[in-house]
Motif scaffolding. Structure first.
Motif, PDB file in Angstrom:
ATOM      1  N   THR A  65       0.926  -1.271   0.029  1.00  0.00           N
ATOM      2  CA  THR A  65       0.017  -0.118  -0.078  1.00  0.00           C
ATOM      3  C   THR A  65       0.797   1.078  -0.064  1.00  0.00           C
ATOM      4  OG1 THR A  65      -0.273   0.061   2.430  1.00  0.00           O
ATOM      5  CG2 THR A  65      -1.834  -1.282   0.974  1.00  0.00           C
ATOM      6  N   GLU A  66       1.943   1.300   0.667  1.00  0.00           N
ATOM      7  CA  GLU A  66       2.762   2.336   0.802  1.00  0.00           C
ATOM      8  C   GLU A  66       3.435   2.524  -0.715  1.00  0.00           C
ATOM      9  OE1 GLU A  66       4.636   2.867   5.204  1.00  0.00           O
ATOM     10  OE2 GLU A  66       5.279   1.036   4.138  1.00  0.00           O
ATOM     11  N   LEU A  67       3.974   1.438  -1.063  1.00  0.00           N
ATOM     12  CA  LEU A  67       4.923   1.389  -2.436  1.00  0.00           C
ATOM     13  C   LEU A  67       3.925   2.060  -3.587  1.00  0.00           C
ATOM     14  CD1 LEU A  67       6.894  -0.058  -0.498  1.00  0.00           C
ATOM     15  CD2 LEU A  67       7.745  -1.105  -2.438  1.00  0.00           C
ATOM     16  N   GLY A  68       2.600   1.576  -3.536  1.00  0.00           N
ATOM     17  CA  GLY A  68       1.792   1.873  -4.359  1.00  0.00           C
ATOM     18  C   GLY A  68       1.325   3.377  -4.154  1.00  0.00           C
ATOM     19  N   ASP A  69       1.398   4.043  -2.984  1.00  0.00           N
ATOM     20  CA  ASP A  69       0.950   5.349  -2.872  1.00  0.00           C
ATOM     21  C   ASP A  69       1.978   6.070  -3.338  1.00  0.00           C
ATOM     22  OD1 ASP A  69      -0.328   7.680  -1.868  1.00  0.00           O
ATOM     23  OD2 ASP A  69       0.712   7.429   0.199  1.00  0.00           O
ATOM     24  N   MET A  70       3.312   5.430  -3.123  1.00  0.00           N
ATOM     25  CA  MET A  70       4.433   6.299  -3.770  1.00  0.00           C
ATOM     26  C   MET A  70       4.591   6.339  -5.123  1.00  0.00           C
ATOM     27  SD  MET A  70       7.422   8.205  -2.893  1.00  0.00           S
ATOM     28  CE  MET A  70       7.790   8.076  -1.283  1.00  0.00           C
ATOM     29  N   ALA A  71       4.402   5.132  -5.686  1.00  0.00           N
ATOM     30  CA  ALA A  71       4.297   5.025  -7.178  1.00  0.00           C
ATOM     31  C   ALA A  71       3.330   6.176  -7.831  1.00  0.00           C
ATOM     32  CB  ALA A  71       3.860   3.717  -7.634  1.00  0.00           C
ATOM     33  N   ASP A  72       1.987   6.221  -7.052  1.00  0.00           N
ATOM     34  CA  ASP A  72       1.034   7.115  -7.374  1.00  0.00           C
ATOM     35  C   ASP A  72       1.711   8.682  -7.698  1.00  0.00           C
ATOM     36  OD1 ASP A  72      -0.589   5.109  -8.053  1.00  0.00           O
ATOM     37  OD2 ASP A  72      -1.683   5.478  -6.055  1.00  0.00           O
ATOM     38  N   LEU A  73       2.394   9.086  -6.698  1.00  0.00           N
ATOM     39  CA  LEU A  73       2.881  10.371  -6.666  1.00  0.00           C
ATOM     40  C   LEU A  73       4.257  10.641  -6.973  1.00  0.00           C
ATOM     41  CD1 LEU A  73       1.454  11.576  -3.314  1.00  0.00           C
ATOM     42  CD2 LEU A  73       0.689  12.178  -5.311  1.00  0.00           C
ATOM     43  N   TYR A  74       4.857   9.513  -7.607  1.00  0.00           N
ATOM     44  CA  TYR A  74       6.466   9.459  -8.099  1.00  0.00           C
ATOM     45  C   TYR A  74       6.565  10.719  -9.206  1.00  0.00           C
ATOM     46  CZ  TYR A  74      10.691   7.910 -10.037  1.00  0.00           C
ATOM     47  OH  TYR A  74      12.007   7.828 -10.354  1.00  0.00           O
ATOM     48  N   PRO A  75       5.490  10.959 -10.153  1.00  0.00           N
ATOM     49  CA  PRO A  75       5.730  11.992 -10.984  1.00  0.00           C
ATOM     50  C   PRO A  75       5.816  13.176 -10.384  1.00  0.00           C
ATOM     51  CG  PRO A  75       3.897  10.455 -11.785  1.00  0.00           C
ATOM     52  CD  PRO A  75       4.186  10.062 -10.384  1.00  0.00           C
TER      53      PRO A  75
ATOM     54  N   ALA B 273       6.230   2.415  13.088  1.00  0.00           N
ATOM     55  CA  ALA B 273       6.188   0.911  13.676  1.00  0.00           C
ATOM     56  C   ALA B 273       5.581   0.262  12.234  1.00  0.00           C
ATOM     57  CB  ALA B 273       5.461   0.949  14.804  1.00  0.00           C
ATOM     58  N   GLY B 274       6.119  -1.091  12.644  1.00  0.00           N
ATOM     59  CA  GLY B 274       5.513  -1.703  11.361  1.00  0.00           C
ATOM     60  C   GLY B 274       4.169  -1.689  10.874  1.00  0.00           C
ATOM     61  N   GLY B 275       3.121  -1.768  11.849  1.00  0.00           N
ATOM     62  CA  GLY B 275       1.932  -1.658  11.436  1.00  0.00           C
ATOM     63  C   GLY B 275       1.214  -0.305  11.089  1.00  0.00           C
ATOM     64  N   ILE B 276       1.995   0.797  10.974  1.00  0.00           N
ATOM     65  CA  ILE B 276       1.584   2.014  10.656  1.00  0.00           C
ATOM     66  C   ILE B 276       1.949   2.449   9.370  1.00  0.00           C
ATOM     67  CG2 ILE B 276       1.595   4.510  11.272  1.00  0.00           C
ATOM     68  CD1 ILE B 276       2.153   3.559  14.102  1.00  0.00           C
ATOM     69  N   GLY B 277       1.279   2.591   8.137  1.00  0.00           N
ATOM     70  CA  GLY B 277       1.710   3.021   6.835  1.00  0.00           C
ATOM     71  C   GLY B 277       2.035   4.477   6.756  1.00  0.00           C
ATOM     72  N   ARG B 278       2.606   4.495   5.737  1.00  0.00           N
ATOM     73  CA  ARG B 278       3.336   6.088   5.451  1.00  0.00           C
ATOM     74  C   ARG B 278       2.229   6.746   4.420  1.00  0.00           C
ATOM     75  NH1 ARG B 278       9.292   4.204   5.094  1.00  0.00           N
ATOM     76  NH2 ARG B 278       8.115   2.472   4.410  1.00  0.00           N
ATOM     77  N   ASP B 279       2.142   8.014   4.425  1.00  0.00           N
ATOM     78  CA  ASP B 279       1.500   8.692   3.473  1.00  0.00           C
ATOM     79  C   ASP B 279       2.465   9.581   2.521  1.00  0.00           C
ATOM     80  OD1 ASP B 279      -0.008  10.876   2.104  1.00  0.00           O
ATOM     81  OD2 ASP B 279      -1.638  10.884   3.949  1.00  0.00           O
ATOM     82  N   ALA B 280       2.597   9.084   1.135  1.00  0.00           N
ATOM     83  CA  ALA B 280       3.317   9.743   0.302  1.00  0.00           C
ATOM     84  C   ALA B 280       3.076  11.294   0.185  1.00  0.00           C
ATOM     85  CB  ALA B 280       3.480   9.057  -0.992  1.00  0.00           C
ATOM     86  N   GLY B 281       1.907  11.544   0.230  1.00  0.00           N
ATOM     87  CA  GLY B 281       1.315  13.103   0.061  1.00  0.00           C
ATOM     88  C   GLY B 281       2.061  13.967   1.168  1.00  0.00           C
ATOM     89  N   GLU B 282       2.154  13.491   2.143  1.00  0.00           N
ATOM     90  CA  GLU B 282       2.554  14.140   3.325  1.00  0.00           C
ATOM     91  C   GLU B 282       4.094  14.230   3.268  1.00  0.00           C
ATOM     92  OE1 GLU B 282       3.511  16.133   7.118  1.00  0.00           O
ATOM     93  OE2 GLU B 282       2.022  16.214   5.543  1.00  0.00           O
ATOM     94  N   LEU B 283       4.713  13.212   2.785  1.00  0.00           N
ATOM     95  CA  LEU B 283       6.251  13.156   2.544  1.00  0.00           C
ATOM     96  C   LEU B 283       6.378  14.358   1.325  1.00  0.00           C
ATOM     97  CD1 LEU B 283       9.125  12.112   2.675  1.00  0.00           C
ATOM     98  CD2 LEU B 283       8.261  10.301   1.292  1.00  0.00           C
ATOM     99  N   LEU B 284       5.674  14.219   0.221  1.00  0.00           N
ATOM    100  CA  LEU B 284       5.812  15.232  -0.908  1.00  0.00           C
ATOM    101  C   LEU B 284       5.748  16.682  -0.085  1.00  0.00           C
ATOM    102  CD1 LEU B 284       5.964  15.655  -3.945  1.00  0.00           C
ATOM    103  CD2 LEU B 284       3.494  15.777  -4.015  1.00  0.00           C
ATOM    104  N   ARG B 285       4.909  17.045   0.695  1.00  0.00           N
ATOM    105  CA  ARG B 285       4.892  18.381   1.432  1.00  0.00           C
ATOM    106  C   ARG B 285       5.913  18.564   2.193  1.00  0.00           C
ATOM    107  NH1 ARG B 285       4.315  20.968   5.880  1.00  0.00           N
ATOM    108  NH2 ARG B 285       4.250  19.071   7.039  1.00  0.00           N
ATOM    109  N   LYS B 286       6.430  17.629   2.746  1.00  0.00           N
ATOM    110  CA  LYS B 286       7.588  17.756   3.773  1.00  0.00           C
ATOM    111  C   LYS B 286       9.007  18.094   2.677  1.00  0.00           C
ATOM    112  CE  LYS B 286       6.464  15.001   7.589  1.00  0.00           C
ATOM    113  NZ  LYS B 286       6.664  13.783   8.215  1.00  0.00           N
ATOM    114  N   VAL B 287       9.111  17.306   1.480  1.00  0.00           N
ATOM    115  CA  VAL B 287      10.049  17.570   0.709  1.00  0.00           C
ATOM    116  C   VAL B 287      10.137  19.081   0.179  1.00  0.00           C
ATOM    117  CG1 VAL B 287      11.280  16.865  -1.522  1.00  0.00           C
ATOM    118  CG2 VAL B 287      10.428  15.189   0.207  1.00  0.00           C
TER     119      VAL B 287
END
Length: 187
Positions: free
Chosen positions: A49-59, A138-152
């Motif tokens: 789910t995380e890698l797919g979210d990142m793939a969606d925002l990769y562009p 922690a292992g059970g907590i997925g990340r949000d690529a949109g929030e990462l994009l904002r931080k970048v």
């Protein structure tokens, strides 16, 4: 020990990228902004789910001149097999680094030694090869690529605008702050 402003330690690895195996090293992280995105394992549950979210925002990351590298302690062969069998992982066009020896994972301090797996660690690295953002979940907590994009975007803004800082929830185009004695106690 804080990783902020520390330089990425040397490494060499093989990644699966766009249908090929490629060599990747710490040198590839210099000269541009990079995200190194650790996850526990291929063929799991939260990870796709995380890698797919990142793939969606990769562009969007690419538009900012940012390269994304996914890293797990699986081999590059396992990354290819996962890519070939999962519709979610087929969307990925960023490099997936294999780290079966755990060298890179240990270099970034996210190795779960008793499991031989990586924590969910995210590192944003500036063009000088210095870490500017660290996030570990922690292992059970997925990340949000949109929030990462904002931080970048915030990290890039601060790097290109000395004397300015981005407040909480800052978004591109919004007001920043210029720290000074006049602001102390006024926010």
């Amino acid at each position: 020990m804080s990783y902020i402003n520390s330089e990425v330690k040397p490494f060499k690895a093989t990644a699966f990228h766009n249908g090929k195996f490629i060599d990747v090293s710490d040198a590839d992280l210099k000269g541009k902004w990079s995200v190194v995105f650790f996850y526990p394992a291929d063929f799991t549950f939260v990870c796709p789910t995380e890698l797919g979210d990142m793939a969606d925002l990769y562009p969007e990351f690419k538009k900012l001149g940012v390269e994304v590298y996914a890293v797990s302690t699986d081999t590059h062969f396992t990354h290819k097999a996962w890519h070939d069998t999962s519709d979610t992982i087929k969307k990925i066009s960023y490099p997936m680094i294999g780290d079966p020896t755990g060298t890179i994972t240990r270099n970034f301090g996210v190795m779960i030694e008793e499991a031989g797996l990586a924590d969910r660690g995210t590192f944003v690295i500036d063009p000088e090869g210095k870490i500017q953002i660290v996030e570990i979940n922690a292992g059970g907590i997925g990340r949000d690529a949109g929030e990462l994009l904002r931080k970048v975007k915030a990290a890039q803004y601060v790097a290109s605008h000395p004397g300015e800082v981005c407040p909480a929830k800052w978004k591109e185009g919004e007001a920043t702050l210029a720290p000074s004695l006049d602001l102390v106690g006024k926010i």
